[in-house]
Design an enzyme around this catalytic site. Structure first.
Site, PDB file in Angstrom:
ATOM      1  NE  ARG A 145      -4.161  -7.250   7.067  1.00  0.00           N
ATOM      2  CZ  ARG A 145      -3.438  -7.639   5.492  1.00  0.00           C
ATOM      3  NH1 ARG A 145      -4.558  -7.397   4.687  1.00  0.00           N
ATOM      4  NH2 ARG A 145      -2.247  -7.515   6.303  1.00  0.00           N
TER       5      ARG A 145
ATOM      6  CG  ASP B  54       3.828  -7.821   7.188  1.00  0.00           C
ATOM      7  OD1 ASP B  54       4.931  -8.272   8.549  1.00  0.00           O
ATOM      8  OD2 ASP B  54       3.606  -9.172   7.022  1.00  0.00           O
TER       9      ASP B  54
ATOM     10  N   GLY C 170       1.074  -1.782   0.232  1.00  0.00           N
ATOM     11  CA  GLY C 170       0.147   0.068  -0.114  1.00  0.00           C
ATOM     12  C   GLY C 170       0.834   1.430   0.301  1.00  0.00           C
TER      13      GLY C 170
ATOM     14  CG  ASP D 170      -2.150  -0.150   8.962  1.00  0.00           C
ATOM     15  OD1 ASP D 170      -2.676   0.521   8.483  1.00  0.00           O
ATOM     16  OD2 ASP D 170      -1.786  -1.433   8.008  1.00  0.00           O
TER      17      ASP D 170
ATOM     18  NE  ARG E 130      -4.227  -6.571  -3.375  1.00  0.00           N
ATOM     19  CZ  ARG E 130      -3.599  -6.150  -1.621  1.00  0.00           C
ATOM     20  NH1 ARG E 130      -2.215  -6.956  -1.533  1.00  0.00           N
ATOM     21  NH2 ARG E 130      -4.420  -5.452  -1.580  1.00  0.00           N
TER      22      ARG E 130
ATOM     23  CG  ASP F 215       1.721  -2.993  10.765  1.00  0.00           C
ATOM     24  OD1 ASP F 215       2.767  -2.441   9.496  1.00  0.00           O
ATOM     25  OD2 ASP F 215       0.938  -3.311   9.658  1.00  0.00           O
TER      26      ASP F 215
ATOM     27  CB  THR G 162       3.256   1.314   5.828  1.00  0.00           C
ATOM     28  OG1 THR G 162       2.060   0.315   6.803  1.00  0.00           O
ATOM     29  CG2 THR G 162       3.799   0.536   8.070  1.00  0.00           C
TER      30      THR G 162
END
Length: 319
Positions: free
Chosen positions: A171, A103, A11, A127, A72, A129, A125
């Protein structure tokens, strides 16, 4: 190192372009050629690789998204795909690769590392994370986008005396929901790291009504449930009718904040320094405002840690 490559994957995140710019210009400053890999790992397999000059990354530091684009690539998860990628790197005489992403991107860099190819991961990212770094590129910008939305929605919530549910990205990690909820004054924050307690939420909402509170904001991370699902549960338990706003992909876009531009520049340059020192198989990050690097294989085995002190504080301040 005579030539290094750089790709963005997964992303998109605001600040990726700033990181690409830093990689390109830091390398050129040290007399190293740079090649951009377009469309992530898919482009690496297909050989969509082109040399980048200092001017190639001019006027991109302020732009969101990624000029190298992303895609992707299930094929890269196979041994055949990875072998084809290595052939392309060898064909273009690229000695090391900087991978900017989250990730999944790190797992791709890990696969190449395990095959003996020098890679350095840069955390990009929204996120936030990625283990081994306090902040990822894009998180601050996404956070400010969400806060801006919360502020606007609160105006309407207050005017119409309503409860609003705002669904944000996340997510498996609740960083966006948590930080935005605290800084936006949300009454309730629902995150993947803490099992949802509907009874506690009900008590909080009803307590607010009893003391005369006529509106409230609930932030929910998409990984827990959708905003509409939560709205149905709230209505069933409390009788309170809510309105739902799903912020979606707008959280990924926009011009990066100054904090993200500086972070991306520092991390991108650090990645080049590691490759020039023949230190592959690493990932870069920031801890207490100091740049760090760590083994990319070990990093992927570590769990993401949410600051639960901030979570507790949000509860204490939203009484």
């Amino acid at each position: 190192m005579k030539r290094i490559g750089v790709l963005t994957s997964g992303g998109d995140a605001p600040g990726m372009n700033a990181a690409v710019r830093a990689v390109v210009r830091k390398a050129i400053y040290h007399g190293v050629e740079v090649y951009g890999v377009y469309q992530g790992y898919q482009g690496l397999i297909n050989g969509n690789i082109h040399q980048l000059e200092a001017g190639s990354v001019g006027d991109i530091i302020h732009r969101g998204g990624t000029i190298l684009r992303s895609a992707r690539c299930p094929e890269f998860k196979t041994q055949e795909g990875q072998q084809q990628a290595l052939k392309q790197l060898d064909k273009h005489n690229i000695d090391g690769l900087v991978v900017i992403g989250g990730d999944g991107s790190y797992r791709g860099a890990k696969a190449l590392t395990e095959r003996g190819y020098p890679c350095v991961g840069v955390p990009g990212t929204i996120d936030n994370d990625i283990p081994g770094t306090e902040f990822t590129i894009g998180f601050d910008t996404a956070l400010n986008t969400v806060i801006d939305a919360i502020d606007k929605i609160r105006d309407t919530a207050s005017s119409h005396e309503r409860t609003f549910i705002i669904e944000v990205m996340g997510r498996d990690a609740g960083d966006i929901a948590l930080w935005a909820g605290l800084s936006g004054g949300a009454e309730t924050i629902v995150i993947p790291e803490d099992p949802i307690d509907m009874e506690s939420m009900k008590e909080r909402l009803m307590k607010g009504l009893k003391r005369g509170k006529r509106h409230s904001i609930i932030i929910v991370a998409e990984g827990v449930m959708s905003g509409n699902e939560l709205a149905d549960k709230v209505k069933e338990m409390t009788g309170i009718e809510t309105r739902v706003s799903v912020l979606g992909h707008m959280q990924r876009g926009g011009s990066p904040t100054a904090r993200d531009r500086v972070l991306a520049s520092r991390l991108g340059a650090k990645a080049v320094e590691l490759l020039l020192a023949n230190k592959g198989g690493r990932a870069v990050g920031i801890e207490r405002n100091e740049l760090v690097d760590y083994d990319i294989i070990e990093a992927l085995s570590l769990p993401h840690k949410l600051d639960l002190d901030i979570y507790q504080l949000s509860k204490e301040l939203s009484i």
